[in-house]
Design a protein around this motif. Structure first.
Motif, short mmCIF file in Angstrom:
data_model
loop_
_atom_site.label_atom_id
_atom_site.label_comp_id
_atom_site.label_asym_id
_atom_site.label_seq_id
_atom_site.Cartn_x
_atom_site.Cartn_y
_atom_site.Cartn_z
N LYS A 157 0.88 -1.17 0.00
CA LYS A 157 0.00 0.00 0.00
C LYS A 157 0.91 1.22 0.00
CE LYS A 157 -4.39 0.80 0.81
NZ LYS A 157 -5.37 0.57 -0.23
N VAL A 158 0.69 2.15 -0.93
CA VAL A 158 1.62 3.26 -1.09
C VAL A 158 0.86 4.58 -1.25
CG1 VAL A 158 1.80 2.97 -3.60
CG2 VAL A 158 3.68 4.02 -2.38
N TYR A 159 1.43 5.63 -0.65
CA TYR A 159 0.93 7.00 -0.77
C TYR A 159 1.99 7.78 -1.54
CZ TYR A 159 -0.30 11.76 0.57
OH TYR A 159 -0.62 13.09 0.54
N VAL A 160 1.57 8.46 -2.62
CA VAL A 160 2.51 9.18 -3.48
C VAL A 160 2.02 10.61 -3.68
CG1 VAL A 160 3.54 9.28 -5.79
CG2 VAL A 160 3.11 7.07 -4.72
N GLU A 161 2.92 11.57 -3.53
CA GLU A 161 2.65 12.96 -3.90
C GLU A 161 3.68 13.36 -4.94
OE1 GLU A 161 2.60 15.85 -0.78
OE2 GLU A 161 1.11 14.74 0.36
N GLY A 162 3.26 14.15 -5.91
CA GLY A 162 4.20 14.60 -6.94
C GLY A 162 3.53 15.48 -7.96
N THR A 163 4.18 15.61 -9.10
CA THR A 163 3.67 16.42 -10.19
C THR A 163 3.53 15.55 -11.44
OG1 THR A 163 5.91 17.08 -10.78
CG2 THR A 163 4.69 18.55 -9.33
N LEU A 164 2.60 15.92 -12.31
CA LEU A 164 2.43 15.20 -13.57
C LEU A 164 3.45 15.68 -14.58
CD1 LEU A 164 -1.45 15.11 -14.06
CD2 LEU A 164 0.06 13.24 -13.37
N ARG A 165 4.07 14.75 -15.28
CA ARG A 165 5.02 15.08 -16.34
C ARG A 165 4.61 14.31 -17.59
NH1 ARG A 165 6.51 19.19 -14.04
NH2 ARG A 165 8.06 19.10 -12.41
N THR A 166 4.46 15.01 -18.70
CA THR A 166 4.12 14.38 -19.96
C THR A 166 5.35 14.43 -20.86
OG1 THR A 166 1.85 15.13 -19.74
CG2 THR A 166 2.54 14.43 -21.92
N ARG A 167 5.66 13.29 -21.48
CA ARG A 167 6.83 13.23 -22.36
C ARG A 167 6.43 12.63 -23.70
NH1 ARG A 167 9.02 7.91 -21.64
NH2 ARG A 167 7.99 6.94 -19.87
N LYS A 168 7.15 13.02 -24.71
CA LYS A 168 6.87 12.57 -26.07
C LYS A 168 7.99 11.65 -26.52
CE LYS A 168 7.26 14.81 -30.37
NZ LYS A 168 7.09 16.01 -31.17
N VAL A 169 7.60 10.50 -27.07
CA VAL A 169 8.57 9.55 -27.62
C VAL A 169 8.32 9.47 -29.12
CG1 VAL A 169 9.36 7.16 -27.59
CG2 VAL A 169 8.59 8.25 -25.46
N PRO A 170 9.33 9.81 -29.91
CA PRO A 170 9.13 9.78 -31.37
C PRO A 170 8.79 8.38 -31.86
CG PRO A 170 11.30 10.68 -30.78
CD PRO A 170 10.67 10.20 -29.54
N GLY A 171 7.89 8.32 -32.84
CA GLY A 171 7.48 7.05 -33.42
C GLY A 171 8.63 6.42 -34.20
N THR A 172 8.62 5.11 -34.28
CA THR A 172 9.66 4.40 -35.03
C THR A 172 9.15 4.09 -36.43
OG1 THR A 172 8.85 2.31 -34.13
CG2 THR A 172 10.66 3.37 -32.96
N ASN A 173 10.05 4.07 -37.38
CA ASN A 173 9.74 3.76 -38.79
C ASN A 173 8.61 4.64 -39.33
OD1 ASN A 173 11.68 1.75 -38.66
ND2 ASN A 173 10.18 0.17 -38.10
N GLY A 174 8.67 5.93 -39.02
CA GLY A 174 7.69 6.87 -39.54
C GLY A 174 6.34 6.80 -38.87
N GLY A 175 6.24 6.09 -37.76
CA GLY A 175 4.97 5.99 -37.04
C GLY A 175 4.67 7.26 -36.25
N ASP A 176 3.51 7.29 -35.68
CA ASP A 176 3.10 8.44 -34.89
C ASP A 176 3.89 8.52 -33.59
OD1 ASP A 176 1.19 9.10 -36.76
OD2 ASP A 176 -0.43 8.05 -35.71
N ASP A 177 4.06 9.77 -33.12
CA ASP A 177 4.71 9.99 -31.82
C ASP A 177 3.80 9.42 -30.72
OD1 ASP A 177 6.74 11.30 -33.11
OD2 ASP A 177 5.94 13.30 -32.70
#
Length: 176
Positions: free
Chosen positions: A76-96
Motif C-alpha cells: 500500500k503506497v501514498y505518493v505525492e508529486g507532479t504530472l510530467r508528460t513526455r513525447k517519444v518519437p514514433g519508429t519507422n515513420g509511425g506516430d509519436d
C-alpha cells in the motif's frame, strides 16, 4: 494567475520498483500504482469498479534508497508529486507516442515490512504508546469579586500584596 500541478495517489504498488543508474551517477526508481474506485450503478444496482494504473518515477536519493529497502509488489503506497508528460518519437515513420508519469516528491509505504537479519521480512512492530498523564493543575490567582449581589459561597480567601486573592487550600502548592 498562478497554476498548480499536484498529484496525490493512494493505491497498491503493481510490482516491485525497477532501479536504474543514470550516466550522471544518480539513481532513479520506477514503479506503477494501481488506484481503484468502486461504486454502485444507479440504474442496475450492480457494484462496479474501475482501476487506473499510474506510472511513478522517483529521483530523490533518500526516497530511492527507502524504496530499495522496503518496497515490494502489492505494498500500500501514498505518493505525492507532479504530472510530467513526455513525447517519444514514433519508429519507422509511425506516430509519436505520449506518456504521462508522476514525478514523485514524496513516497510513503503504508504497510512497510522491515528486513530482519534472521531471514524473511517481518512486519514492523511499533511500541504501544503509554497513556498520556493528566497534567497537574496549577494554582490560579483569584480576583476579588465585584461589588453587588454575589450568591456564590465564599471560601477562606486572603488578599495578597499584588492585589490577588489566594485560597488557603493552595498555600502548600508550588507557585509558578
Amino acid at each position: 494567475m498562478k497554476s498548480v500541478n499536484r498529484t496525490v495517489l493512494l493505491g497498491n504498488m503493481g510490482k516491485a520498483p525497477e532501479f536504474r543508474t543514470l550516466p550522471s551517477g544518480d539513481r532513479v526508481a520506477n514503479f506503477s500504482v494501481c488506484t481503484t474506485e468502486k461504486w454502485k450503478d444507479r440504474s442496475t444496482g450492480e457494484l462496479k469498479e474501475h482501476s487506473e494504473w499510474n506510472k511513478v518515477q522517483v529521483r530523490e536519493k533518500g526516497t530511492v534508497d527507502y524504496l530499495e529497502r522496503y518496497a515490494q509488489t502489492g505494498s500500500k503506497v501514498y505518493v505525492e508529486g507532479t504530472l510530467r508528460t513526455r513525447k517519444v518519437p514514433g519508429t519507422n515513420g509511425g506516430d509519436d507516442r505520449w506518456f504521462t508519469d508522476v514525478d514523485a516528491t514524496l513516497v510513503n509505504l503504508l504497510d512497510r515490512a522491515r528486513e530482519s537479519d534472521s531471514g524473511p521480512s517481518q512486519p514492523e512492530s511499533r511500541p504501544t504508546p503509554a497513556p498520556a498523564e493528566k497534567p497537574a493543575s496549577r494554582p490560579r490567582a483569584v480576583r476579588s469579586q465585584p461589588t453587588g449581589e454575589d450568591r456564590s459561597p465564599r471560601r477562606n480567601v486572603q488578599q495578597e500584596p499584588n492585589g490577588f486573592e489566594t485560597d488557603d487550600a493552595l498555600k502548600d502548592k508550588p507557585r509558578f
